[in-house]
Write a protein that holds these residues in place. Structure first.
Motif, PDB file in Angstrom:
ATOM      1  N   GLU A 176      60.039 -49.894  -5.760  1.00 14.68           N
ATOM      2  CA  GLU A 176      59.112 -50.200  -4.678  1.00 14.68           C
ATOM      3  C   GLU A 176      59.929 -50.561  -3.446  1.00 14.68           C
ATOM      4  OE1 GLU A 176      56.275 -53.938  -3.962  1.00 14.68           O
ATOM      5  OE2 GLU A 176      55.492 -52.617  -5.533  1.00 14.68           O
ATOM      6  N   ILE A 177      59.598 -49.933  -2.315  1.00 15.81           N
ATOM      7  CA  ILE A 177      60.390 -50.105  -1.097  1.00 15.81           C
ATOM      8  C   ILE A 177      59.460 -50.427   0.071  1.00 15.81           C
ATOM      9  CG2 ILE A 177      62.023 -49.038   0.495  1.00 15.81           C
ATOM     10  CD1 ILE A 177      62.814 -47.102  -1.705  1.00 15.81           C
ATOM     11  N   GLN A 178      59.879 -51.388   0.879  1.00 15.52           N
ATOM     12  CA  GLN A 178      59.154 -51.669   2.112  1.00 15.52           C
ATOM     13  C   GLN A 178      59.843 -50.957   3.268  1.00 15.52           C
ATOM     14  OE1 GLN A 178      59.107 -55.680   3.830  1.00 15.52           O
ATOM     15  NE2 GLN A 178      56.925 -55.415   4.284  1.00 15.52           N
ATOM     16  N   VAL A 179      59.058 -50.247   4.047  1.00 19.76           N
ATOM     17  CA  VAL A 179      59.586 -49.573   5.238  1.00 19.76           C
ATOM     18  C   VAL A 179      59.998 -50.638   6.242  1.00 19.76           C
ATOM     19  CG1 VAL A 179      59.076 -47.886   7.047  1.00 19.76           C
ATOM     20  CG2 VAL A 179      57.992 -47.668   4.784  1.00 19.76           C
ATOM     21  N   ASP A 180      61.186 -50.474   6.842  1.00 15.31           N
ATOM     22  CA  ASP A 180      61.639 -51.501   7.779  1.00 15.31           C
ATOM     23  C   ASP A 180      60.926 -51.347   9.127  1.00 15.31           C
ATOM     24  OD1 ASP A 180      62.916 -49.523   9.297  1.00 15.31           O
ATOM     25  OD2 ASP A 180      64.898 -49.930   8.465  1.00 15.31           O
ATOM     26  N   ALA A 181      61.241 -52.256  10.039  1.00 16.10           N
ATOM     27  CA  ALA A 181      60.531 -52.301  11.319  1.00 16.10           C
ATOM     28  C   ALA A 181      60.763 -51.063  12.170  1.00 16.10           C
ATOM     29  CB  ALA A 181      60.936 -53.552  12.095  1.00 16.10           C
ATOM     30  N   SER A 182      61.846 -50.330  11.884  1.00 17.01           N
ATOM     31  CA  SER A 182      62.129 -49.111  12.643  1.00 17.01           C
ATOM     32  C   SER A 182      61.538 -47.874  11.973  1.00 17.01           C
ATOM     33  CB  SER A 182      63.641 -48.937  12.820  1.00 17.01           C
ATOM     34  OG  SER A 182      64.270 -48.775  11.556  1.00 17.01           O
ATOM     35  N   GLY A 183      60.877 -48.062  10.826  1.00 16.32           N
ATOM     36  CA  GLY A 183      60.236 -46.945  10.151  1.00 16.32           C
ATOM     37  C   GLY A 183      61.108 -46.240   9.132  1.00 16.32           C
ATOM     38  N   ARG A 184      62.188 -46.877   8.688  1.00  9.80           N
ATOM     39  CA  ARG A 184      63.116 -46.235   7.757  1.00  9.80           C
ATOM     40  C   ARG A 184      63.113 -46.929   6.396  1.00  9.80           C
ATOM     41  NH1 ARG A 184      65.494 -45.964  12.824  1.00  9.80           N
ATOM     42  NH2 ARG A 184      66.236 -43.898  13.430  1.00  9.80           N
ATOM     43  N   ILE A 185      63.522 -46.173   5.379  1.00  8.01           N
ATOM     44  CA  ILE A 185      63.757 -46.735   4.047  1.00  8.01           C
ATOM     45  C   ILE A 185      65.172 -46.361   3.621  1.00  8.01           C
ATOM     46  CG2 ILE A 185      61.324 -46.577   3.399  1.00  8.01           C
ATOM     47  CD1 ILE A 185      62.082 -44.152   1.646  1.00  8.01           C
ATOM     48  N   ALA A 186      65.715 -47.129   2.692  1.00  7.86           N
ATOM     49  CA  ALA A 186      67.054 -46.850   2.169  1.00  7.86           C
ATOM     50  C   ALA A 186      66.998 -46.914   0.655  1.00  7.86           C
ATOM     51  CB  ALA A 186      68.069 -47.850   2.714  1.00  7.86           C
ATOM     52  N   MET A 187      67.587 -45.916  -0.004  1.00  7.15           N
ATOM     53  CA  MET A 187      67.639 -45.904  -1.461  1.00  7.15           C
ATOM     54  C   MET A 187      68.936 -45.250  -1.920  1.00  7.15           C
ATOM     55  SD  MET A 187      64.760 -43.025  -2.382  1.00  7.15           S
ATOM     56  CE  MET A 187      65.205 -43.049  -4.120  1.00  7.15           C
ATOM     57  N   PRO A 188      69.406 -45.592  -3.124  1.00  6.77           N
ATOM     58  CA  PRO A 188      70.666 -45.047  -3.621  1.00  6.77           C
ATOM     59  C   PRO A 188      70.686 -43.518  -3.599  1.00  6.77           C
ATOM     60  CG  PRO A 188      69.895 -46.819  -5.042  1.00  6.77           C
ATOM     61  CD  PRO A 188      68.793 -46.537  -4.074  1.00  6.77           C
ATOM     62  N   LEU A 189      71.837 -42.959  -3.300  1.00  3.86           N
ATOM     63  CA  LEU A 189      72.089 -41.522  -3.222  1.00  3.86           C
ATOM     64  C   LEU A 189      71.377 -40.856  -2.042  1.00  3.86           C
ATOM     65  CD1 LEU A 189      72.040 -40.371  -6.980  1.00  3.86           C
ATOM     66  CD2 LEU A 189      73.998 -40.984  -5.549  1.00  3.86           C
ATOM     67  N   ALA A 190      70.104 -41.149  -1.857  1.00  4.57           N
ATOM     68  CA  ALA A 190      69.369 -40.513  -0.769  1.00  4.57           C
ATOM     69  C   ALA A 190      69.793 -41.051   0.586  1.00  4.57           C
ATOM     70  CB  ALA A 190      67.874 -40.696  -0.964  1.00  4.57           C
ATOM     71  N   GLY A 191      70.245 -42.328   0.621  1.00  8.60           N
ATOM     72  CA  GLY A 191      70.663 -42.928   1.875  1.00  8.60           C
ATOM     73  C   GLY A 191      69.479 -43.434   2.694  1.00  8.60           C
ATOM     74  N   THR A 192      69.653 -43.476   4.012  1.00 11.18           N
ATOM     75  CA  THR A 192      68.602 -43.949   4.912  1.00 11.18           C
ATOM     76  C   THR A 192      67.759 -42.774   5.375  1.00 11.18           C
ATOM     77  OG1 THR A 192      69.991 -45.783   5.672  1.00 11.18           O
ATOM     78  CG2 THR A 192      68.115 -45.180   7.053  1.00 11.18           C
ATOM     79  N   ILE A 193      66.446 -42.939   5.234  1.00 15.67           N
ATOM     80  CA  ILE A 193      65.526 -41.849   5.538  1.00 15.67           C
ATOM     81  C   ILE A 193      64.442 -42.365   6.476  1.00 15.67           C
ATOM     82  CG2 ILE A 193      63.777 -40.297   4.560  1.00 15.67           C
ATOM     83  CD1 ILE A 193      65.457 -40.177   2.041  1.00 15.67           C
ATOM     84  N   ASP A 194      64.117 -41.568   7.475  1.00 14.60           N
ATOM     85  CA  ASP A 194      63.040 -41.921   8.411  1.00 14.60           C
ATOM     86  C   ASP A 194      61.707 -41.571   7.763  1.00 14.60           C
ATOM     87  OD1 ASP A 194      61.448 -42.550  10.522  1.00 14.60           O
ATOM     88  OD2 ASP A 194      62.324 -41.124  11.937  1.00 14.60           O
TER      89      ASP A 194
END
Length: 236
Positions: A74-92
């Motif tokens: 479960e991931i919360q989108v940050d204030a800039s609209g991005r998420i970060a997860m292993p291998l995939a990296g930072t994604i808008d």
């Protein structure tokens, strides 16, 4: 004599507030009267066109990667609209549907040598898709935009119009592209079936106008209780 003229003046001012035209059949509305029964809706009438749910800042999403439980989370989108997860990296993630975000994560994992990744996204909590309603409603504030949100549904969510609401002065403010736009609506006319209940979207601002006539009547009643009785009798 002076009281009589005041009563007539107030009656004239408020005449438009207390009269309500009966429903009439028009090209857009069929009125069923008397002992007739409204026909049941068809299956297509019970469902409306789907509206895509978009992901925005501070929303919470559930990411499930098939056969890779270590990447599911479960991931919360940050204030800039991005998420970060292993291998995939930072994604808008901002402005994407669940399916679009899943496809983006799949492409990122595939680039990191994950064989045939299959990703499912579920939006668990959305705080970015809200509409603002202000002015003469019982509970102004921010309300979540559901799939089929309309003006009347937002007003109902805000516990209805207040005592001093001006029903023919309801404005929806909306940004389309880079242009600020405003639509003026008459809630009383919508209730009468004169035109459709307009849809509302995330980031819309709804402002319900104030009725000076209703305030005048309230002040008149509070300041002149002896005149209020004859006035109410006339209005009835």
């Amino acid at each position: 004599m002076r009281k009589f003229y005041i009563v007539l003046f107030m009656a004239g001012v408020l005449a438009g507030c207390v009269r309500q035209e009966p429903l009439k059949t028009t090209e857009r509305l069929t009125v069923v009267e008397g002992s007739s029964v409204l026909p049941p809706p068809g299956r297509s009438d019970l469902t409306a066109a789907d509206r895509p749910a978009l992901i925005g800042p501070l929303d919470t999403v559930q990411v499930d990667v098939f056969n890779v439980p270590d990447l599911s989370r479960e991931i919360q989108v940050d204030a800039s609209g991005r998420i970060a997860m292993p291998l995939a990296g930072t994604i808008d993630a901002r402005g994407k549907t669940a399916e679009e975000l899943a496809a983006t994560i799949e492409a990122a994992l595939r680039a990191k040598y994950v064989r045939d990744p299959s990703v499912t996204i579920n939006i668990k909590n959305s705080v970015s898709q809200v509409v603002t309603i202000d002015g003469q409603v019982v509970e102004p504030g921010l309300y979540p935009v559901t799939n089929q949100m309309t003006l009347m549904r937002v007003i109902a969510s805000a516990k209805g119009l207040s005592e001093f609401a001006r029903q023919n002065d309801v404005v929806i403010l909306r940004t389309v592209g880079e242009r600020r736009m405003a639509g003026l609506y008459n809630v009383a006319a919508i209730r009468q079936g004169a035109y459709d209940d307009p849809p509302v979207y995330a980031n819309d601002v709804i402002v319900v106008g104030d009725s000076p006539q209703r305030r005048l009547f309230r002040d008149f009643v509070s300041l002149s209780p002896l005149l209020a009785g004859p006035l109410i009798a006339i209005l009835q």
